[in-house]
Enzyme design. Structure first.
Site, PDB file in Angstrom:
ATOM      1  N   HIS A 179      11.671  20.316  17.569  1.00  0.00           N
ATOM      2  CA  HIS A 179       9.871  20.857  17.341  1.00  0.00           C
ATOM      3  C   HIS A 179      10.110  22.198  17.945  1.00  0.00           C
ATOM      4  O   HIS A 179       9.676  23.482  16.989  1.00  0.00           O
ATOM      5  CB  HIS A 179       9.526  20.023  17.524  1.00  0.00           C
ATOM      6  CG  HIS A 179       7.846  20.607  18.124  1.00  0.00           C
ATOM      7  ND1 HIS A 179       7.067  20.973  16.744  1.00  0.00           N
ATOM      8  CD2 HIS A 179       6.943  21.401  19.263  1.00  0.00           C
ATOM      9  CE1 HIS A 179       5.659  21.782  17.083  1.00  0.00           C
ATOM     10  NE2 HIS A 179       5.261  21.981  18.245  1.00  0.00           N
ATOM     11  N   GLU A 237       2.530  22.179  29.211  1.00  0.00           N
ATOM     12  CA  GLU A 237       1.647  20.619  28.456  1.00  0.00           C
ATOM     13  C   GLU A 237       2.387  19.498  28.137  1.00  0.00           C
ATOM     14  O   GLU A 237       1.192  19.098  28.949  1.00  0.00           O
ATOM     15  CB  GLU A 237       0.925  21.090  27.346  1.00  0.00           C
ATOM     16  CG  GLU A 237      -0.231  20.030  26.093  1.00  0.00           C
ATOM     17  CD  GLU A 237      -0.744  20.823  25.970  1.00  0.00           C
ATOM     18  OE1 GLU A 237      -1.578  21.468  26.536  1.00  0.00           O
ATOM     19  OE2 GLU A 237      -1.895  19.980  25.116  1.00  0.00           O
ATOM     20  N   ASP A 238       3.476  19.322  27.820  1.00  0.00           N
ATOM     21  CA  ASP A 238       4.942  17.905  28.049  1.00  0.00           C
ATOM     22  C   ASP A 238       5.184  17.640  28.908  1.00  0.00           C
ATOM     23  O   ASP A 238       5.631  16.555  28.703  1.00  0.00           O
ATOM     24  CB  ASP A 238       4.738  17.869  26.570  1.00  0.00           C
ATOM     25  CG  ASP A 238       3.150  17.466  25.407  1.00  0.00           C
ATOM     26  OD1 ASP A 238       2.579  17.953  25.303  1.00  0.00           O
ATOM     27  OD2 ASP A 238       4.099  18.285  24.237  1.00  0.00           O
ATOM     28  N   ASP A 292       4.168  26.530  15.656  1.00  0.00           N
ATOM     29  CA  ASP A 292       3.953  25.418  15.803  1.00  0.00           C
ATOM     30  C   ASP A 292       3.241  24.304  14.827  1.00  0.00           C
ATOM     31  O   ASP A 292       4.226  23.280  14.870  1.00  0.00           O
ATOM     32  CB  ASP A 292       2.629  25.290  16.860  1.00  0.00           C
ATOM     33  CG  ASP A 292       2.575  24.118  17.608  1.00  0.00           C
ATOM     34  OD1 ASP A 292       3.411  23.146  18.268  1.00  0.00           O
ATOM     35  OD2 ASP A 292       1.899  23.739  17.663  1.00  0.00           O
ATOM     36  N   ASP A 350      -0.182  35.273 -13.183  1.00  0.00           N
ATOM     37  CA  ASP A 350       0.912  35.645 -12.785  1.00  0.00           C
ATOM     38  C   ASP A 350       1.597  34.936 -11.603  1.00  0.00           C
ATOM     39  O   ASP A 350       1.707  34.595 -10.985  1.00  0.00           O
ATOM     40  CB  ASP A 350       0.509  36.282 -10.840  1.00  0.00           C
ATOM     41  CG  ASP A 350      -0.529  35.726 -10.566  1.00  0.00           C
ATOM     42  OD1 ASP A 350      -0.855  34.391 -10.864  1.00  0.00           O
ATOM     43  OD2 ASP A 350      -0.891  35.843  -9.665  1.00  0.00           O
ATOM     44  N   HIS A 367       6.978  26.363  24.275  1.00  0.00           N
ATOM     45  CA  HIS A 367       5.455  26.358  24.045  1.00  0.00           C
ATOM     46  C   HIS A 367       4.951  25.217  24.530  1.00  0.00           C
ATOM     47  O   HIS A 367       3.843  25.410  24.842  1.00  0.00           O
ATOM     48  CB  HIS A 367       5.363  27.240  22.785  1.00  0.00           C
ATOM     49  CG  HIS A 367       5.153  26.093  21.269  1.00  0.00           C
ATOM     50  ND1 HIS A 367       6.015  25.480  21.043  1.00  0.00           N
ATOM     51  CD2 HIS A 367       4.478  25.130  21.298  1.00  0.00           C
ATOM     52  CE1 HIS A 367       6.251  24.588  20.707  1.00  0.00           C
ATOM     53  NE2 HIS A 367       4.871  23.889  20.364  1.00  0.00           N
TER      54      HIS A 367
HETATM   55 MN    MN Z   1       3.721  21.997  19.916  1.00  0.00          MN
END
Ligand code: MN
Length: 491
Positions: free
Chosen positions: A48, A76-77, A138, A259, A72
């Site tokens: 990811h 957080e994780d 993300d 278009d 990123h």
């Molecule tokens: Mn993420």
């Protein structure tokens, strides 16, 4: 699935002089931090991070942004802290990662939280817009792996994409990413419509393919005969969600969409663009009302090109889009183009927000005054997510406003003082009432009365923008407090 080698290769393709040591370190660091963690689709978590960084590299962003993209989700994780990131990768990258972490995971978990997160997002955007690039990248990977999630979550994430993320990408002018986000979400939010649109589009495309290919051949020969240097010619197929939205406006009749396939011609400078337009018109008859000069009058998100729709042989109708390389970069990458590598391997970081970021500052100005979250979301929908119209000043400057905006909204957009002293308005040279609803393409002129004491409170009944509303309200609040002050002193 991408590997770190793919990522490095892509960065080197865009910028052969790039030093990718930091990116490689960040990959190892991230892989270690997320070691053992799996995504719901069964892949290693680092996939990811890699996919996010890869999208950022496709946008040709600077190395700091790509590195921050890899990192990123680390604070957080995982157990690894932002301080550890700063120690290893420096202040600039840590700042970007911190920006993303502060946003948290935006979820429709109750209106309050949702509104709070949006507020945070716009603050982060004003501080450094690259944080939003990371957020969008993300989001794209989360959408592309949505099948692994339960249907309720699929719906939430896909809807949020159509309502928030894609419109933001659009306002930042990142055309390609906007299209990808929308198409990935479209499938989940409107499955039946998605199936229908893709079917209708591919049938129609099969019909047009031969004509389009013939046209490409003809135009190539025409340009060669006239010694015009071509950077690139090709057909581009409209994204599905944007096609679907257009079909809604065209009685669901695909023969009214000109278009679906557009022929895009990239040449080396502005003068050549106009030359190509002339050559096309000398060969095929243009459809009236469909010649658009977005070079002399760019769209508010910075988009520039010449558009024309012509009648080909055998009744085929084809749209051409003509631009130079610079315009092409802006059309694909929008604001992100400001962070592209420049000649010599150095990338130029823009510190001052360009004109296309003005709306973010305006939004911050009014969002702190709106305490009620329900109202905040309502206003946001009007200011950011509603369809916009483009109108012109008498000098030809383009101003974008929400649909149904009035001359008073226009006046306040130009300047608070002009808003306060507006006495009348002309639209396309005719006097109109101040509550008149403007339409795209209108030329608006405001007549001011210097002796005017201030705005009319009744204007609040029809103005559309929050900018106009808050200026009118502020004027009256100040006036009332002055009066109060006067009377209390009188006592
Ligand atoms: Mn993420």
């Amino acid at each position: 699935m991408h590997t770190i080698q793919d990522l490095i290769e892509l960065i080197k393709t865009n910028n052969p002089a790039a030093d990718t040591t930091m990116v490689e370190l960040a990959y190892d660091f991230t892989a270690q931090a997320h070691a053992g963690q799996k995504r719901l689709d069964g892949t290693d978590y680092v996939q990811h991070s890699l996919a996010t960084a890869y999208t950022l590299a496709k946008l040709k962003l600077d190395l700091d942004t790509i590195t921050a993209g890899l990192l990123h989700d680390v604070p957080e994780d995982t157990e690894v802290t932002i301080e550890a990131i700063e120690k290893n990768f420096g202040k600039e990258i840590a700042k970007l990662v911190k920006g993303i972490t502060k946003l948290g995971k935006i979820k429709y978990r109750g209106l309050e939280r949702y509104a709070e997160n949006l507020r945070k997002m716009f603050v982060a955007m004003a501080e450094d817009v690259r944080v939003i690039f990371i957020k969008l990248a993300d989001r794209l990977h989360n959408l592309n792996t949505l099948d692994a999630l339960p249907p309720v979550k699929q719906q939430r994430i896909a809807r949020e994409t159509l309502e928030i993320y894609a419109p933001i990408a659009n306002r930042l002018g990142i055309g390609e990413l906007k299209g990808q986000l929308e198409d990935a979400a479209f499938k989940y939010v409107y499955p039946d419509e998605y199936a229908w649109t893709t079917k209708v589009a591919s049938e129609r495309y099969e019909m047009q393919k031969a004509v389009v290919n013939k046209m490409i051949k003809a135009i190539k020969a025409l340009l060669a005969d006239n010694k015009i240097e071509v950077v690139n010619i090709g057909g581009r197929i409209k994204h599905y969600y944007s096609l679907y939205r257009k079909l809604l406006r065209k009685d669901m009749d695909i023969s009214k969409v000109y278009d679906l396939v557009a022929l895009r011609i990239v040449v080396k400078d502005v003068a050549s663009c106009y030359q190509v337009l002339g050559l096309i018109h000398s060969q095929w008859k243009p459809m009236p009302g469909r010649i658009k000069d977005y070079i002399s009058q760019p769209k508010p998100n910075g988009y520039r090109s010449l558009h024309t729709t012509v009648f080909g042989k055998d009744g085929a109708i084809v749209e051409f889009q003509i631009r130079d390389l610079d315009m092409h970069e802006t059309a694909e990458y929008g604001i992100a183009a400001h962070w592209h590598f420049k000649e010599g391997g150095k990338n130029k970081v823009v510190s001052l927000p360009p004109e296309q970021l003005k709306w973010i500052k305006e939004l911050l100005d009014w969002q702190k005054d709106v305490k009620d979250n329900d109202q905040y979301l309502h206003l946001l929908k009007i200011d950011i997510f509603q369809n916009r119209i483009f109108v012109f000043t008498p000098k030809g400057d383009v101003i974008d406003l929400p649909e149904e905006a009035t001359p008073v909204d226009f006046a306040y957009y130009i300047h608070t003082h002009i808003g306060h002293t507006t006495s009348a308005a002309k639209v396309n040279d005719k006097i109109v009432p101040l509550e008149h609803k403007l339409k795209s393409g209108d030329v608006v002129e405001i007549l001011v009365d210097k002796n005017r004491a201030g705005p009319n409170e009744d204007w609040l009944k029809f103005v559309k923008t929050n900018q106009a509303k808050s200026h009118i309200k502020n004027f009256y609040n100040k006036k009332r407090s002055r009066l109060l002050d006067f009377f209390s002193r009188g006592k």
